[in-house]
Design a protein around this motif. Structure first.
Motif, PDB file in Angstrom:
ATOM      1  N   VAL A 139       0.840  -1.206   0.000  1.00 30.36           N
ATOM      2  CA  VAL A 139       0.000   0.000   0.000  1.00 30.36           C
ATOM      3  C   VAL A 139       0.873   1.254   0.000  1.00 30.36           C
ATOM      4  O   VAL A 139       0.575   2.237  -0.692  1.00 30.36           O
ATOM      5  N   PHE A 140       1.972   1.218   0.757  1.00 31.28           N
ATOM      6  CA  PHE A 140       2.888   2.358   0.811  1.00 31.28           C
ATOM      7  C   PHE A 140       3.486   2.636  -0.569  1.00 31.28           C
ATOM      8  O   PHE A 140       3.477   3.785  -1.043  1.00 31.28           O
ATOM      9  N   ALA A 141       3.976   1.578  -1.225  1.00 33.51           N
ATOM     10  CA  ALA A 141       4.558   1.750  -2.556  1.00 33.51           C
ATOM     11  C   ALA A 141       3.498   2.235  -3.545  1.00 33.51           C
ATOM     12  O   ALA A 141       3.754   3.121  -4.364  1.00 33.51           O
ATOM     13  N   GLY A 142       2.304   1.664  -3.439  1.00 38.91           N
ATOM     14  CA  GLY A 142       1.217   2.094  -4.317  1.00 38.91           C
ATOM     15  C   GLY A 142       0.838   3.543  -4.087  1.00 38.91           C
ATOM     16  O   GLY A 142       0.510   4.274  -5.040  1.00 38.91           O
ATOM     17  N   SER A 143       0.912   4.000  -2.838  1.00 32.97           N
ATOM     18  CA  SER A 143       0.580   5.394  -2.518  1.00 32.97           C
ATOM     19  C   SER A 143       1.583   6.355  -3.131  1.00 32.97           C
ATOM     20  O   SER A 143       1.202   7.408  -3.656  1.00 32.97           O
ATOM     21  N   ILE A 144       2.854   5.995  -3.063  1.00 27.91           N
ATOM     22  CA  ILE A 144       3.894   6.844  -3.661  1.00 27.91           C
ATOM     23  C   ILE A 144       3.683   6.945  -5.171  1.00 27.91           C
ATOM     24  O   ILE A 144       3.750   8.039  -5.767  1.00 27.91           O
ATOM     25  N   ILE A 145       3.408   5.799  -5.801  1.00 27.20           N
ATOM     26  CA  ILE A 145       3.168   5.794  -7.248  1.00 27.20           C
ATOM     27  C   ILE A 145       1.926   6.619  -7.582  1.00 27.20           C
ATOM     28  O   ILE A 145       1.909   7.390  -8.559  1.00 27.20           O
ATOM     29  N   PHE A 146       0.878   6.462  -6.779  1.00 21.11           N
ATOM     30  CA  PHE A 146      -0.365   7.200  -7.004  1.00 21.11           C
ATOM     31  C   PHE A 146      -0.131   8.706  -6.905  1.00 21.11           C
ATOM     32  O   PHE A 146      -0.629   9.487  -7.731  1.00 21.11           O
ATOM     33  N   LEU A 147       0.644   9.137  -5.909  1.00 21.12           N
ATOM     34  CA  LEU A 147       0.961  10.561  -5.772  1.00 21.12           C
ATOM     35  C   LEU A 147       1.774  11.054  -6.960  1.00 21.12           C
ATOM     36  O   LEU A 147       1.535  12.146  -7.493  1.00 21.12           O
ATOM     37  N   ALA A 148       2.750  10.235  -7.381  1.00 21.03           N
ATOM     38  CA  ALA A 148       3.602  10.631  -8.508  1.00 21.03           C
ATOM     39  C   ALA A 148       2.781  10.792  -9.789  1.00 21.03           C
ATOM     40  O   ALA A 148       2.990  11.734 -10.559  1.00 21.03           O
ATOM     41  N   LEU A 149       1.826   9.892  -9.989  1.00 20.33           N
ATOM     42  CA  LEU A 149       0.975   9.976 -11.179  1.00 20.33           C
ATOM     43  C   LEU A 149       0.087  11.214 -11.134  1.00 20.33           C
ATOM     44  O   LEU A 149      -0.178  11.846 -12.163  1.00 20.33           O
ATOM     45  N   ASN A 150      -0.395  11.562  -9.946  1.00 18.91           N
ATOM     46  CA  ASN A 150      -1.228  12.757  -9.813  1.00 18.91           C
ATOM     47  C   ASN A 150      -0.428  14.027 -10.069  1.00 18.91           C
ATOM     48  O   ASN A 150      -0.925  14.971 -10.680  1.00 18.91           O
ATOM     49  N   VAL A 151       0.812  14.048  -9.582  1.00 15.51           N
ATOM     50  CA  VAL A 151       1.670  15.209  -9.842  1.00 15.51           C
ATOM     51  C   VAL A 151       2.005  15.296 -11.333  1.00 15.51           C
ATOM     52  O   VAL A 151       2.053  16.375 -11.924  1.00 15.51           O
ATOM     53  N   ARG A 152       2.217  14.133 -11.929  1.00 16.66           N
ATOM     54  CA  ARG A 152       2.624  14.078 -13.337  1.00 16.66           C
ATOM     55  C   ARG A 152       1.486  14.449 -14.283  1.00 16.66           C
ATOM     56  O   ARG A 152       1.721  14.847 -15.426  1.00 16.66           O
ATOM     57  N   CYS A 153       0.252  14.339 -13.828  1.00 14.97           N
ATOM     58  CA  CYS A 153      -0.906  14.655 -14.679  1.00 14.97           C
ATOM     59  C   CYS A 153      -1.055  16.171 -14.752  1.00 14.97           C
ATOM     60  O   CYS A 153      -1.700  16.798 -13.888  1.00 14.97           O
ATOM     61  N   ASN A 154      -0.467  16.793 -15.756  1.00 11.54           N
ATOM     62  CA  ASN A 154      -0.400  18.257 -15.794  1.00 11.54           C
ATOM     63  C   ASN A 154      -0.210  18.778 -17.213  1.00 11.54           C
ATOM     64  O   ASN A 154      -0.076  18.015 -18.169  1.00 11.54           O
ATOM     65  N   LEU A 155      -0.184  20.098 -17.287  1.00 13.42           N
ATOM     66  CA  LEU A 155       0.247  20.804 -18.496  1.00 13.42           C
ATOM     67  C   LEU A 155       1.472  21.612 -18.094  1.00 13.42           C
ATOM     68  O   LEU A 155       1.394  22.486 -17.230  1.00 13.42           O
ATOM     69  N   ARG A 156       2.594  21.312 -18.713  1.00  8.69           N
ATOM     70  CA  ARG A 156       3.875  21.893 -18.282  1.00  8.69           C
ATOM     71  C   ARG A 156       4.439  22.766 -19.405  1.00  8.69           C
ATOM     72  O   ARG A 156       4.711  22.294 -20.499  1.00  8.69           O
ATOM     73  N   PHE A 157       4.600  24.043 -19.082  1.00  7.36           N
ATOM     74  CA  PHE A 157       5.088  25.011 -20.072  1.00  7.36           C
ATOM     75  C   PHE A 157       6.555  25.330 -19.788  1.00  7.36           C
ATOM     76  O   PHE A 157       6.925  25.634 -18.644  1.00  7.36           O
ATOM     77  N   THR A 158       7.383  25.242 -20.830  1.00  6.68           N
ATOM     78  CA  THR A 158       8.811  25.534 -20.711  1.00  6.68           C
ATOM     79  C   THR A 158       9.190  26.632 -21.713  1.00  6.68           C
ATOM     80  O   THR A 158       8.340  27.158 -22.434  1.00  6.68           O
ATOM     81  N   ASP A 159      10.463  26.966 -21.798  1.00 11.16           N
ATOM     82  CA  ASP A 159      10.913  28.032 -22.709  1.00 11.16           C
ATOM     83  C   ASP A 159      10.721  27.663 -24.178  1.00 11.16           C
ATOM     84  O   ASP A 159      10.510  28.541 -25.025  1.00 11.16           O
ATOM     85  N   ASP A 160      10.811  26.376 -24.514  1.00 12.44           N
ATOM     86  CA  ASP A 160      10.770  25.994 -25.932  1.00 12.44           C
ATOM     87  C   ASP A 160       9.499  25.237 -26.329  1.00 12.44           C
ATOM     88  O   ASP A 160       9.422  24.682 -27.418  1.00 12.44           O
ATOM     89  N   GLY A 161       8.503  25.169 -25.450  1.00 14.42           N
ATOM     90  CA  GLY A 161       7.260  24.496 -25.802  1.00 14.42           C
ATOM     91  C   GLY A 161       6.508  24.041 -24.544  1.00 14.42           C
ATOM     92  O   GLY A 161       6.862  24.402 -23.421  1.00 14.42           O
ATOM     93  N   PHE A 162       5.469  23.258 -24.763  1.00 12.90           N
ATOM     94  CA  PHE A 162       4.742  22.751 -23.600  1.00 12.90           C
ATOM     95  C   PHE A 162       4.557  21.240 -23.722  1.00 12.90           C
ATOM     96  O   PHE A 162       4.580  20.675 -24.819  1.00 12.90           O
TER      97      PHE A 162
END
Length: 402
Positions: free
Chosen positions: A299-322
């Protein structure tokens, strides 16, 4: 006190009482056997039997120390066998007495046996009941017609419990064995099945541990957020998912409350703590500890993965594109150059699933390939206007504001 010591003393008392009953009731001889969860060590005993042989039948006294998927632990009961060639063909004493129209005694199954003193009390009570109905048991043992009727009724009972129309011989053996555990579970007192104090201690421990676990997962979440935001001019989405740390914290609180259950129980119910602690030692051996520990780690490992996936679900804008990282289960998102953006326009309202118009504005990014990305689920409109649009204007992107 160690589990092996407590169970050892309880079983020694169980055997002594069974031997005394054999002498009192005129039994020919007695043997004892045990079934184990793993290796043949006292702490691994699931069931222990004392079989007392008479001329026409066998009285089987059964002690259940611990059964992994059972609701009951540390109980004694009695079964009767009329086939000495196959002593697995047993009938619960309760079932047999009902068949010969004997009103059921007040108690035929004794639970919550936490030490040798209570074991002697319970064994004496059970043996007194068996002794009282010796004549009825002997009557069945010496009457083939009654035994046939008893077996037919027992077969019908198994069909009823397991909702089967008929069983072949192999299936009947399987269901018969399963029935004994079902009968035990269904017969124990409601007091044992629903120990409200144990449940209160469990949930108090779970909620108490939820707080530090949630704090821990928030640290993990924002650390991952900081890594995701590095080298980005704007990150849209994950900050609003921070509350999921509370969910993972609650899950870990439930898992790890097992390890503080005795402390929680002692804190809340000091008067009944000693009995509960002894019963807990019987019910929870090293196997239970390892199982919960491994489960908590999963459950602990699954929680870390779940948090990482939630953080990763995004729109990320950088200097050369998004980067379009909106697909939850995709680790690597899709990169777009700013030249692929046709425009960003203001959407003043939207329709919900029922066709009603909602006053829920947002900005929509339209790509040259025809795809549109609505910022509604990822960012506040005011934050988009203040922090993102000025940066995109500098990149030469057309902005159609409100």
């Amino acid at each position: 006190m160690e589990r092996s010591i407590i169970i050892g003393r309880i079983i020694d008392t169980f055997n002594a009482c069974a031997s005394e009953f054999k002498e009192k009731s005129g039994g020919s001889f007695m043997n004892t056997t045990s079934e184990y969860k793993r290796g043949e060590r006292i702490e691994n005993i699931k069931y222990h039997y004392a079989k007392i042989y008479y001329e026409r039948h066998i009285v089987i006294l059964k002690y259940t120390a611990h059964s992994m998927f059972s609701l009951t632990n540390s109980i004694i009961e009695c079964l009767i066998c009329f086939d000495k060639a196959d002593d697995t063909k047993m009938y619960p004493l309760d079932f047999l007495l009902k068949h010969v129209n004997v009103e059921r005694p007040e108690k035929l199954i004794f639970e919550n046996i936490e030490n040798e003193t209570r074991m002697r009390e319970c064994m004496n009570s059970l043996c007194d009941i068996i002794y009282k109905y010796q004549n009825e048991i002997y009557e069945v043992a010496t009457n083939n017609e009654i035994k046939r009727e008893l077996e037919q009724e027992f077969y019908k009972e198994i069909l009823k419990v397991y909702k089967e129309k008929e069983l072949n011989e192999e299936d009947y053996v399987y269901y018969r064995e399963a029935y004994y555990n079902w009968f035990t579970n269904s017969s124990v007192s409601d007091t044992y099945k629903n120990d409200w104090r144990e449940m209160v201690a469990f949930f108090v421990g779970a909620f108490a541990l939820t707080i530090p676990w949630t704090a821990f997962f928030l640290i993990i979440f924002f650390s991952l957020y900081a890594l995701e935001k590095a080298n980005a001019i704007y990150l849209m989405g994950p900050i609003y998912m921070a509350p999921v740390a509370g969910f993972t914290g609650f899950l870990m609180g439930i898992c790890t409350s097992y390890f503080i259950r005795l402390k929680a129980y002692k804190l809340l119910f000091r008067k009944s703590y000693q009995k509960y602690a002894e019963l807990d030692t019987i019910a929870n051996g090293s196997g239970s500890y390892r199982f919960i520990k491994i489960f908590a780690l999963i459950v602990f490992a699954g929680s870390i993965i779940f948090l990482a996936l939630n953080v990763r679900c995004n729109l990320r804008f950088t200097d050369d594109g998004f980067y379009d990282n909106r697909k939850f289960w995709t680790i690597s998102g899709e990169k777009y150059d700013y030249s692929e953006i046709e425009e960003i326009y203001y959407l003043p309202a939207r329709k919900n699933g029922f066709g009603a118009t909602l006053n829920a504005p947002s900005y929509v990014m339209k790509l040259k390939n025809g795809e549109e990305i609505d910022f509604y689920d990822y960012d506040e409109t005011t934050s988009t206007e203040k922090n993102l649009l000025p940066l995109l204007k500098e990149k030469g992107i057309i902005i159609r504001e409100k």
